[in-house]
Design a protein around this motif. Structure first.
Motif, PDB file in Angstrom:
ATOM      1  N   LYS A 140       0.834  -1.192   0.000  1.00 19.27           N
ATOM      2  CA  LYS A 140       0.000   0.000   0.000  1.00 19.27           C
ATOM      3  C   LYS A 140       0.868   1.241   0.000  1.00 19.27           C
ATOM      4  O   LYS A 140       2.038   1.212   0.417  1.00 19.27           O
ATOM      5  CB  LYS A 140      -0.940  -0.010   1.206  1.00 19.27           C
ATOM      6  CG  LYS A 140      -1.992  -1.118   1.118  1.00 19.27           C
ATOM      7  CD  LYS A 140      -3.026  -1.018   2.220  1.00 19.27           C
ATOM      8  CE  LYS A 140      -4.101  -2.110   2.058  1.00 19.27           C
ATOM      9  NZ  LYS A 140      -5.134  -2.024   3.118  1.00 19.27           N
ATOM     10  N   THR A 141       0.284   2.330  -0.470  1.00 14.59           N
ATOM     11  CA  THR A 141       1.039   3.563  -0.643  1.00 14.59           C
ATOM     12  C   THR A 141       0.165   4.763  -0.332  1.00 14.59           C
ATOM     13  O   THR A 141      -1.066   4.654  -0.327  1.00 14.59           O
ATOM     14  CB  THR A 141       1.574   3.663  -2.081  1.00 14.59           C
ATOM     15  OG1 THR A 141       2.309   4.876  -2.247  1.00 14.59           O
ATOM     16  CG2 THR A 141       0.442   3.649  -3.087  1.00 14.59           C
ATOM     17  N   ASP A 142       0.787   5.895  -0.072  1.00 15.38           N
ATOM     18  CA  ASP A 142       0.055   7.135   0.148  1.00 15.38           C
ATOM     19  C   ASP A 142      -0.167   7.846  -1.184  1.00 15.38           C
ATOM     20  O   ASP A 142       0.646   7.715  -2.115  1.00 15.38           O
ATOM     21  CB  ASP A 142       0.852   8.057   1.087  1.00 15.38           C
ATOM     22  CG  ASP A 142       0.888   7.528   2.514  1.00 15.38           C
ATOM     23  OD1 ASP A 142       0.058   6.654   2.837  1.00 15.38           O
ATOM     24  OD2 ASP A 142       1.756   7.978   3.292  1.00 15.38           O
ATOM     25  N   PRO A 143      -1.252   8.620  -1.287  1.00 14.83           N
ATOM     26  CA  PRO A 143      -1.497   9.371  -2.533  1.00 14.83           C
ATOM     27  C   PRO A 143      -0.396  10.398  -2.790  1.00 14.83           C
ATOM     28  O   PRO A 143       0.255  10.895  -1.862  1.00 14.83           O
ATOM     29  CB  PRO A 143      -2.839  10.066  -2.256  1.00 14.83           C
ATOM     30  CG  PRO A 143      -3.469   9.306  -1.137  1.00 14.83           C
ATOM     31  CD  PRO A 143      -2.328   8.797  -0.304  1.00 14.83           C
ATOM     32  N   VAL A 144      -0.192  10.696  -4.064  1.00 14.11           N
ATOM     33  CA  VAL A 144       0.772  11.735  -4.450  1.00 14.11           C
ATOM     34  C   VAL A 144       0.311  12.332  -5.774  1.00 14.11           C
ATOM     35  O   VAL A 144      -0.184  11.620  -6.653  1.00 14.11           O
ATOM     36  CB  VAL A 144       2.203  11.157  -4.567  1.00 14.11           C
ATOM     37  CG1 VAL A 144       2.278  10.080  -5.621  1.00 14.11           C
ATOM     38  CG2 VAL A 144       3.211  12.258  -4.872  1.00 14.11           C
ATOM     39  N   GLU A 145       0.438  13.630  -5.914  1.00 14.26           N
ATOM     40  CA  GLU A 145       0.074  14.323  -7.146  1.00 14.26           C
ATOM     41  C   GLU A 145       1.262  14.301  -8.104  1.00 14.26           C
ATOM     42  O   GLU A 145       2.359  14.760  -7.772  1.00 14.26           O
ATOM     43  CB  GLU A 145      -0.324  15.774  -6.843  1.00 14.26           C
ATOM     44  CG  GLU A 145      -0.498  16.650  -8.069  1.00 14.26           C
ATOM     45  CD  GLU A 145      -1.629  16.194  -8.989  1.00 14.26           C
ATOM     46  OE1 GLU A 145      -1.479  16.362 -10.218  1.00 14.26           O
ATOM     47  OE2 GLU A 145      -2.654  15.680  -8.481  1.00 14.26           O
ATOM     48  N   LEU A 146       1.050  13.759  -9.316  1.00 13.72           N
ATOM     49  CA  LEU A 146       2.128  13.651 -10.291  1.00 13.72           C
ATOM     50  C   LEU A 146       1.944  14.582 -11.485  1.00 13.72           C
ATOM     51  O   LEU A 146       2.924  15.058 -12.062  1.00 13.72           O
ATOM     52  CB  LEU A 146       2.240  12.205 -10.790  1.00 13.72           C
ATOM     53  CG  LEU A 146       2.684  11.163  -9.767  1.00 13.72           C
ATOM     54  CD1 LEU A 146       2.650   9.772 -10.383  1.00 13.72           C
ATOM     55  CD2 LEU A 146       4.080  11.473  -9.250  1.00 13.72           C
ATOM     56  N   TYR A 147       0.702  14.824 -11.873  1.00 10.44           N
ATOM     57  CA  TYR A 147       0.462  15.551 -13.118  1.00 10.44           C
ATOM     58  C   TYR A 147       1.021  16.977 -13.078  1.00 10.44           C
ATOM     59  O   TYR A 147       1.802  17.376 -13.957  1.00 10.44           O
ATOM     60  CB  TYR A 147      -1.028  15.590 -13.432  1.00 10.44           C
ATOM     61  CG  TYR A 147      -1.371  16.513 -14.574  1.00 10.44           C
ATOM     62  CD1 TYR A 147      -1.045  16.170 -15.888  1.00 10.44           C
ATOM     63  CD2 TYR A 147      -1.994  17.738 -14.351  1.00 10.44           C
ATOM     64  CE1 TYR A 147      -1.343  17.017 -16.943  1.00 10.44           C
ATOM     65  CE2 TYR A 147      -2.291  18.594 -15.394  1.00 10.44           C
ATOM     66  CZ  TYR A 147      -1.963  18.233 -16.685  1.00 10.44           C
ATOM     67  OH  TYR A 147      -2.240  19.076 -17.724  1.00 10.44           O
ATOM     68  N   LEU A 148       0.645  17.757 -12.077  1.00  8.79           N
ATOM     69  CA  LEU A 148       1.027  19.169 -12.049  1.00  8.79           C
ATOM     70  C   LEU A 148       2.537  19.381 -11.970  1.00  8.79           C
ATOM     71  O   LEU A 148       3.093  20.142 -12.776  1.00  8.79           O
ATOM     72  CB  LEU A 148       0.315  19.874 -10.890  1.00  8.79           C
ATOM     73  CG  LEU A 148      -1.201  20.034 -11.054  1.00  8.79           C
ATOM     74  CD1 LEU A 148      -1.811  20.665  -9.808  1.00  8.79           C
ATOM     75  CD2 LEU A 148      -1.515  20.887 -12.288  1.00  8.79           C
ATOM     76  N   PRO A 149       3.244  18.711 -11.044  1.00  8.82           N
ATOM     77  CA  PRO A 149       4.704  18.959 -10.999  1.00  8.82           C
ATOM     78  C   PRO A 149       5.437  18.469 -12.241  1.00  8.82           C
ATOM     79  O   PRO A 149       6.400  19.109 -12.686  1.00  8.82           O
ATOM     80  CB  PRO A 149       5.153  18.203  -9.745  1.00  8.82           C
ATOM     81  CG  PRO A 149       4.078  17.222  -9.454  1.00  8.82           C
ATOM     82  CD  PRO A 149       2.814  17.846  -9.925  1.00  8.82           C
ATOM     83  N   LEU A 150       4.998  17.349 -12.823  1.00 11.82           N
ATOM     84  CA  LEU A 150       5.691  16.842 -14.012  1.00 11.82           C
ATOM     85  C   LEU A 150       5.397  17.712 -15.233  1.00 11.82           C
ATOM     86  O   LEU A 150       6.282  17.954 -16.065  1.00 11.82           O
ATOM     87  CB  LEU A 150       5.303  15.387 -14.271  1.00 11.82           C
ATOM     88  CG  LEU A 150       5.826  14.364 -13.257  1.00 11.82           C
ATOM     89  CD1 LEU A 150       5.376  12.956 -13.614  1.00 11.82           C
ATOM     90  CD2 LEU A 150       7.352  14.419 -13.158  1.00 11.82           C
ATOM     91  N   ARG A 151       4.173  18.170 -15.348  1.00 13.12           N
ATOM     92  CA  ARG A 151       3.865  19.050 -16.473  1.00 13.12           C
ATOM     93  C   ARG A 151       4.640  20.359 -16.366  1.00 13.12           C
ATOM     94  O   ARG A 151       5.164  20.891 -17.369  1.00 13.12           O
ATOM     95  CB  ARG A 151       2.369  19.341 -16.545  1.00 13.12           C
ATOM     96  CG  ARG A 151       1.950  19.966 -17.880  1.00 13.12           C
ATOM     97  CD  ARG A 151       0.555  20.509 -17.856  1.00 13.12           C
ATOM     98  NE  ARG A 151       0.153  20.934 -19.193  1.00 13.12           N
ATOM     99  CZ  ARG A 151       0.598  22.033 -19.817  1.00 13.12           C
ATOM    100  NH1 ARG A 151       1.496  22.814 -19.215  1.00 13.12           N
ATOM    101  NH2 ARG A 151       0.161  22.334 -21.027  1.00 13.12           N
ATOM    102  N   LYS A 152       4.719  20.893 -15.152  1.00 13.69           N
ATOM    103  CA  LYS A 152       5.486  22.119 -14.931  1.00 13.69           C
ATOM    104  C   LYS A 152       6.954  21.900 -15.272  1.00 13.69           C
ATOM    105  O   LYS A 152       7.603  22.771 -15.866  1.00 13.69           O
ATOM    106  CB  LYS A 152       5.334  22.545 -13.471  1.00 13.69           C
ATOM    107  CG  LYS A 152       6.067  23.829 -13.111  1.00 13.69           C
ATOM    108  CD  LYS A 152       5.860  24.178 -11.647  1.00 13.69           C
ATOM    109  CE  LYS A 152       6.630  25.437 -11.269  1.00 13.69           C
ATOM    110  NZ  LYS A 152       6.446  25.773  -9.830  1.00 13.69           N
TER     111      LYS A 152
END
Length: 689
Positions: A21-33
């Motif tokens: 199991k893992t904790d949520p993390v936002e990938l789209y915004l930092p990678l797009r930036k």
């Protein structure tokens, strides 16, 4: 298999493991930036779809796990792994002053989820290792959930355990060593090796049970095979058992998860060691052994409905893998541009499109890279050499269903009716004159897979009305061959697959980088289909175009044709998405595809350079993921459990995928003013929940 064997082997008790199991993390915004700042806003737009899909996959992996079936969780993880490999290079670009992307994962064997491991900056290696672990874990759960009391259930479980073992082998050899310092104990090489041996042993044990059911060999040979198999299973269990008790931390870790594991393994080691010793005298001397040992086939034909389903499933596993998988790794670019069923697309303007993992195929394809006319009239000669073979219409559904009713029962026919319907519809679509080249190729591949499934039931000697296949010669349409032999049907389909690939190659815009690469890849694929055809045509006495002489000549023509293609100029106008300084013909993923077929002088030290644009880097990551997964997931029967498969196994029955059925009935072609052909679909593929 005797009752004694059933009691001793105890197939109902198998080991499987939970997912990490893992904790949520936002990938789209930092990678797009990151892409926009390092490259440009236009580059960010070109890979935006991949980043969105990456983010969705991870969110679904964390938040929707309880709502998804095991096969759908597998689909999600595979899709996420591909996206993860595509963006891997971005993580090395994170500057020291940028906000780090932190991945937190918990030990799968710790039910309280204590001591979660946080990756530090650039923790992509931990993320990939954890996903590989979960792919192995979900396959182990699929195997454990199968009905081991039936032949089909044991076969599916055996294949799933093999795939699980393969994933843990990759974790052991490639991923775990990079995470020894920071990883939880379940990601160490020790545990990866342990799980590899456990699931290999369980797969071999199930294969042994299938072998004990198989009576196609003499008594001496059967006893010889069993003796070797018992010894093999014993060694696998013994290796797994040795790894844990000898390591105090590992023993304590396993006991905290389930104290019965070590006891279970000890019982298996003891039993198989004793059985192997008793059967050692049955091992034949070298002089009496057969030259070739055939793999376990299927159980004997009888009136068991489940047995019929298993034979159909094994047909695709055995014949499709032998006939195609060893060539499949060479082809990626055709799928990335033209396949109606590949969820990743490379468009003419360099944009990468990724469809959501839970959106069933087919997906609309932009075929604008195909030109309306040939780039050189001198190349059109092969069109006369390789026209498509034509055939007479045939109602396969009626004849095959009648056979199953007569040979077995009405209930058996109902259990395989979905496959028979899909087989019939695909053959009808194959006859259509208005299909685009890419769509025709996809249709032929699906049809060939279905033919592999039904092949074990031919010849249908018990049928009063067996199907008669009529095929006309491609070089002399006045001549035809009319046979009940399914190998004539398969060989003809293979011929048309090779022909379609050559037509695709010749219809490409060879003045562009994409067109050139696509053309060469298509010709490589044509050569692959010809290689399979030469094996298949030996079993069918068909028309002259299926002869060894003709296919050998076709091979030579295709090889010479590849070197006639003009090498395009690498500039911005001819290769959108690539900077002037980057030539994908001599570096990056496209070079890997072309290297097997292009003149050696085209390649030198630049072959080792990495692409300098974001699209090229994403493609390179895709190629790596594609190659790894193709080498690990060699189990087409597991794809039959997936929602994206044309034919699915559901409750022991073979059913047609309703989405694909509707698409086959409603697809049409639309020609635009620019002369390009686009596929449109009469129904929208819904999102699968």
């Amino acid at each position: 298999m005797s009752n004694e064997y059933r009691q001793l082997l105890n197939p109902e008790t198998v080991l499987s493991i939970p997912l990490k199991k893992t904790d949520p993390v936002e990938l789209y915004l930092p990678l797009r930036k990151l892409v926009a700042s390092k490259y440009s806003e236009s580059d960010a737009q070109k890979v935006e779809s991949v980043l969105q899909t990456l983010n969705k996959c991870r969110r679904d992996m964390v938040e929707r796990r309880g709502d998804l079936s095991l096969p759908m969780q597998r689909d999600c993880l595979i899709h996420y792994f591909k996206c993860l490999c595509m963006v891997e290079s971005l993580f090395t670009s994170l500057s020291s002053d940028a906000d780090p992307i932190i991945f937190v994962w918990y030990d799968a064997f710790n039910p309280k989820h204590e001591d979660g491991v946080s990756s530090q900056r650039n923790g992509i290696q931990l993320e990939r290792a954890a996903v590989v672990f979960n792919l192995g874990a979900i396959c182990s759960q699929i195997a454990a959930s199968c009905d081991h009391t039936t032949a089909l259930g044991r076969h599916l479980a055996m294949e799933a355990f093999k795939v699980a073992a393969n994933f843990f082998f990759q974790l052991w050899k490639a991923f775990a060593p990079k995470n020894v310092v920071s990883a939880t104990l379940d990601l160490t090489p020790l545990f990866a090796e342990f799980l590899h041996h456990v699931f290999s042993a369980q797969a071999s044990e199930l294969e042994l049970q299938q072998q004990l059911n198989n009576n196609d060999a003499s008594y001496a040979l059967q006893q010889h095979r069993c003796a070797l198999s018992f010894m093999s299973v014993y060694k696998l269990y013994d290796r797994a058992y040795e790894l844990i008790p000898n390591d105090s931390a590992a023993r304590k870790h396993v006991d905290s998860f389930d104290q019965t594991w070590v006891t279970h393994l000890y019982q298996k080691v003891t039993f198989f060691q004793e059985e192997a010793r008793q059967r050692q005298s049955s091992i034949l001397p070298e002089s009496e052994r057969p030259a070739v040992f055939s793999r376990v086939q299927s159980c004997a034909l009888d009136h068991d409905a489940e047995c019929v389903t298993e034979i159909l499933v094994k047909g695709i596993c055995r014949r499709w893998i032998l006939g195609r998988a060893k060539f499949y790794l060479q082809q990626k670019y055709v799928d990335l541009i033209l396949s109606e069923y590949n969820p990743f697309k490379l468009m003419k303007d360099g944009k990468l499109v990724a469809y959501p993992w839970d959106m069933p195929p087919p997906y609309p394809t932009d075929s604008a890279i195909l030109s309306s006319s040939l780039s050189s009239s001198s190349l059109s000669d092969i069109l006369a050499f390789l026209p498509l073979k034509k055939t007479e219409p045939l109602n396969l559904y009626e004849s095959l269903r009648s056979y199953f009713v007569l040979k077995y029962s009405e209930s058996v026919a109902k259990r395989v009716e979905g496959l028979l319907q899909m087989l019939h519809k695909l053959r009808n679509q194959m006859l259509r004159e208005d299909l685009s080249l890419p769509l025709r190729g996809d249709c032929l591949i699906h049809y060939f897979k279905c033919l592999c499934m039904i092949e074990p039931f031919f010849p249908m000697n018990a049928s009063p009305n067996p199907p008669i296949f009529v095929w006309y010669s491609a070089i002399n349409p006045q001549r035809n061959s009319s046979q009940h032999n399914i190998h004539l049907e398969k060989a003809s389909v293979l011929f048309n697959l090779a022909a379609v690939c050559t037509h695709i190659a010749l219809s490409c815009d060879h003045t562009t980088i994409q067109g050139h690469c696509l053309a060469v890849d298509a010709l490589n694929d044509a050569l692959n289909w010809f290689s399979v055809l030469r094996l298949e045509s030996k079993k069918a006495c068909g028309t002259a175009d299926l002869s060894e002489k003709y296919t050998r000549t076709g091979n030579n023509e295709i090889v010479s044709l590849k070197f006639k293609f003009p090498r395009p100029q690498c500039d911005v106008s001819s290769s959108p998405g690539y900077p002037v300084s980057f030539d994908p013909l001599i570096s990056g993923p496209l070079a890997k595809i072309l290297v097997q077929s292009t003149a050696p002088q085209y390649f030198g030290a630049k072959m080792k350079t990495c692409p300098s644009d974001v699209t090229g880097q994403f493609l390179l990551g895709y190629c790596k993921a594609h190659t790894l997964l193709q080498g690990v997931c060699e189990a087409p029967c597991l794809d039959l459990l997936s929602e994206v498969s044309p034919v699915k196994i559901k409750d022991g029955n073979l059913v047609a995928n309703a989405t694909l059925e509707a698409a086959l009935e409603n697809m049409s072609l639309q020609e635009t003013s620019d002369g390009y052909i686009y596929i449109t679909w009469g129904v929208t593929a819904p999102t699968t929940n």
